[in-house]
Design a protein around this motif. Structure first.
Motif, mmCIF file in Angstrom:
data_model
loop_
_atom_site.group_PDB
_atom_site.id
_atom_site.type_symbol
_atom_site.label_atom_id
_atom_site.label_comp_id
_atom_site.label_asym_id
_atom_site.label_seq_id
_atom_site.Cartn_x
_atom_site.Cartn_y
_atom_site.Cartn_z
ATOM 1 N N GLY A 236 -31.115 -23.281 58.046
ATOM 2 C CA GLY A 236 -31.165 -24.610 57.431
ATOM 3 C C GLY A 236 -29.871 -25.373 57.646
ATOM 4 O O GLY A 236 -28.792 -24.788 57.765
ATOM 5 N N GLU A 237 -30.040 -26.683 57.681
ATOM 6 C CA GLU A 237 -28.904 -27.571 57.922
ATOM 7 C C GLU A 237 -27.777 -27.346 56.905
ATOM 8 O O GLU A 237 -26.605 -27.331 57.261
ATOM 9 N N ALA A 238 -28.159 -27.147 55.642
ATOM 10 C CA ALA A 238 -27.155 -26.981 54.581
ATOM 11 C C ALA A 238 -26.318 -25.730 54.810
ATOM 12 O O ALA A 238 -25.188 -25.637 54.321
ATOM 13 N N ALA A 239 -26.887 -24.773 55.547
ATOM 14 C CA ALA A 239 -26.179 -23.521 55.830
ATOM 15 C C ALA A 239 -25.447 -23.573 57.165
ATOM 16 O O ALA A 239 -24.886 -22.572 57.613
ATOM 17 N N GLY A 240 -25.483 -24.730 57.825
ATOM 18 C CA GLY A 240 -24.761 -24.878 59.085
ATOM 19 C C GLY A 240 -25.601 -24.630 60.323
ATOM 20 O O GLY A 240 -25.070 -24.596 61.430
ATOM 21 N N GLN A 241 -26.919 -24.472 60.149
ATOM 22 C CA GLN A 241 -27.764 -24.273 61.341
ATOM 23 C C GLN A 241 -27.888 -25.594 62.087
ATOM 24 O O GLN A 241 -28.198 -26.628 61.487
ATOM 25 N N THR A 242 -27.621 -25.547 63.387
ATOM 26 C CA THR A 242 -27.718 -26.753 64.209
ATOM 27 C C THR A 242 -28.788 -26.622 65.288
ATOM 28 O O THR A 242 -29.267 -27.630 65.804
ATOM 29 N N VAL A 243 -29.134 -25.392 65.648
ATOM 30 C CA VAL A 243 -30.212 -25.167 66.611
ATOM 31 C C VAL A 243 -31.305 -24.394 65.874
ATOM 32 O O VAL A 243 -31.064 -23.280 65.390
ATOM 33 N N PHE A 244 -32.490 -25.012 65.818
ATOM 34 C CA PHE A 244 -33.524 -24.478 64.932
ATOM 35 C C PHE A 244 -34.449 -23.517 65.667
ATOM 36 O O PHE A 244 -35.670 -23.667 65.656
ATOM 37 N N HIS A 245 -33.811 -22.542 66.305
ATOM 38 C CA HIS A 245 -34.459 -21.391 66.951
ATOM 39 C C HIS A 245 -33.627 -20.208 66.446
ATOM 40 O O HIS A 245 -32.403 -20.191 66.670
ATOM 41 N N PHE A 246 -34.268 -19.267 65.772
ATOM 42 C CA PHE A 246 -33.531 -18.151 65.152
ATOM 43 C C PHE A 246 -32.486 -17.587 66.115
ATOM 44 O O PHE A 246 -32.774 -17.339 67.293
ATOM 45 N N HIS A 247 -31.302 -17.350 65.603
ATOM 46 C CA HIS A 247 -30.269 -16.670 66.405
ATOM 47 C C HIS A 247 -29.280 -16.004 65.486
ATOM 48 O O HIS A 247 -29.103 -16.410 64.335
ATOM 49 N N MET A 248 -28.663 -14.970 66.003
ATOM 50 C CA MET A 248 -27.600 -14.277 65.287
ATOM 51 C C MET A 248 -26.309 -14.447 66.068
ATOM 52 O O MET A 248 -26.281 -14.245 67.289
ATOM 53 N N HIS A 249 -25.255 -14.832 65.354
ATOM 54 C CA HIS A 249 -23.928 -14.938 65.967
ATOM 55 C C HIS A 249 -23.234 -13.584 65.888
ATOM 56 O O HIS A 249 -23.231 -12.942 64.829
ATOM 57 N N LEU A 250 -22.634 -13.171 66.988
ATOM 58 C CA LEU A 250 -21.758 -11.996 67.003
ATOM 59 C C LEU A 250 -20.371 -12.527 67.327
ATOM 60 O O LEU A 250 -20.138 -13.033 68.439
ATOM 61 N N ILE A 251 -19.493 -12.475 66.350
ATOM 62 C CA ILE A 251 -18.182 -13.117 66.501
ATOM 63 C C ILE A 251 -17.081 -12.067 66.448
ATOM 64 O O ILE A 251 -16.753 -11.556 65.366
ATOM 65 N N PRO A 252 -16.530 -11.710 67.614
ATOM 66 C CA PRO A 252 -15.423 -10.755 67.616
ATOM 67 C C PRO A 252 -14.245 -11.342 66.855
ATOM 68 O O PRO A 252 -13.987 -12.547 66.948
ATOM 69 N N ARG A 253 -13.555 -10.525 66.105
ATOM 70 C CA ARG A 253 -12.411 -10.999 65.345
ATOM 71 C C ARG A 253 -11.151 -10.276 65.784
ATOM 72 O O ARG A 253 -11.186 -9.079 66.104
ATOM 73 N N TYR A 254 -10.092 -11.031 65.849
ATOM 74 C CA TYR A 254 -8.792 -10.534 66.285
ATOM 75 C C TYR A 254 -7.792 -10.841 65.184
ATOM 76 O O TYR A 254 -7.883 -11.918 64.556
ATOM 77 N N LYS A 255 -6.886 -9.924 64.932
ATOM 78 C CA LYS A 255 -5.878 -10.179 63.908
ATOM 79 C C LYS A 255 -5.233 -11.536 64.174
ATOM 80 O O LYS A 255 -4.911 -11.862 65.311
ATOM 81 N N GLU A 256 -5.086 -12.309 63.100
ATOM 82 C CA GLU A 256 -4.448 -13.630 63.198
ATOM 83 C C GLU A 256 -5.232 -14.608 64.078
ATOM 84 O O GLU A 256 -4.636 -15.518 64.648
ATOM 85 N N ASP A 257 -6.546 -14.441 64.216
ATOM 86 C CA ASP A 257 -7.279 -15.407 65.065
ATOM 87 C C ASP A 257 -7.552 -16.737 64.341
ATOM 88 O O ASP A 257 -7.948 -17.711 64.980
ATOM 89 N N HIS A 258 -7.400 -16.750 63.020
ATOM 90 C CA HIS A 258 -7.580 -17.972 62.223
ATOM 91 C C HIS A 258 -8.941 -18.635 62.467
ATOM 92 O O HIS A 258 -9.043 -19.855 62.460
ATOM 93 N N ALA A 259 -9.968 -17.824 62.723
ATOM 94 C CA ALA A 259 -11.287 -18.399 62.999
ATOM 95 C C ALA A 259 -11.902 -19.034 61.757
ATOM 96 O O ALA A 259 -12.781 -19.879 61.876
#
Ligand code: AMP
Ligand code: ZN
Length: 137
Positions: free
Chosen positions: A87-110
């Motif tokens: 949903g838009e309120a949750a930040g969805q911008t493409v309305f085709h189901f997807h899962m984000h895999l976001i690698p995290r690095y120390k101090e990446d400030h993502a």
């Protein structure tokens, strides 16, 4: 239906593909939060978590685990977020189901974070009551 992720998942639009099987394609996000940010796309169109069938949702999570392991080894990241917006309120911008895999690095400030609020006793009672009643239907 004109859905960009349908076209990418099914190979009509080229993408940086990390993995593909009969049900899914995993691609690099074009606007990455961090180095290696990837998206799991089902080849069939489901708008969101509410629409995806249980068996496909289960397969998507198994694939997320497989990808998370490979990405962590390959990229030597320090952590990894799995994010899935509905949903838009949750930040969805493409309305085709997807899962984000976001690698995290120390101090990446993502900045994939929130300011913790407070769970009041009234909220706790109300929310537990409402959701358990819904689940029991
Ligand atoms: P969401 O906000 O959860 O709907 O996520 C949509 C994601 O898709 C964003 O992270 C975008 O950067 C990404 N995105 C949009 N269009 C493309 C595209 N053509 N190829 C790869 N990633 C895309
Ligand atoms: Zn689609």
């Amino acid at each position: 239906m004109d859905c960009i992720f349908c076209k990418i998942a099914n190979g009509e639009i080229p993408s940086a593909t990390l993995y593909e099987d009969g049900d899914f394609r995993v691609i690099l996000d074009l606007g990455p939060a961090t180095k290696g940010h990837a998206l799991i796309l089902p080849k069939k169109h489901y708008a969101n978590l509410h629409e995806i069938p249980e068996d496909m949702a289960a397969k998507a999570m198994v694939l997320a685990k497989k990808m998370a392991g490979a990405m962590t080894e390959a990229l030597a990241c320090d952590g990894l977020n799995v994010v899935q917006n509905n949903g838009e309120a949750a930040g969805q911008t493409v309305f085709h189901f997807h899962m984000h895999l976001i690698p995290r690095y120390k101090e990446d400030h993502a900045g994939i974070t929130w300011v913790p609020g407070t769970l009041t006793d009234d909220d706790k009672t109300e929310i537990v009551e409402k959701i358990t009643r819904e689940l029991a239907k």
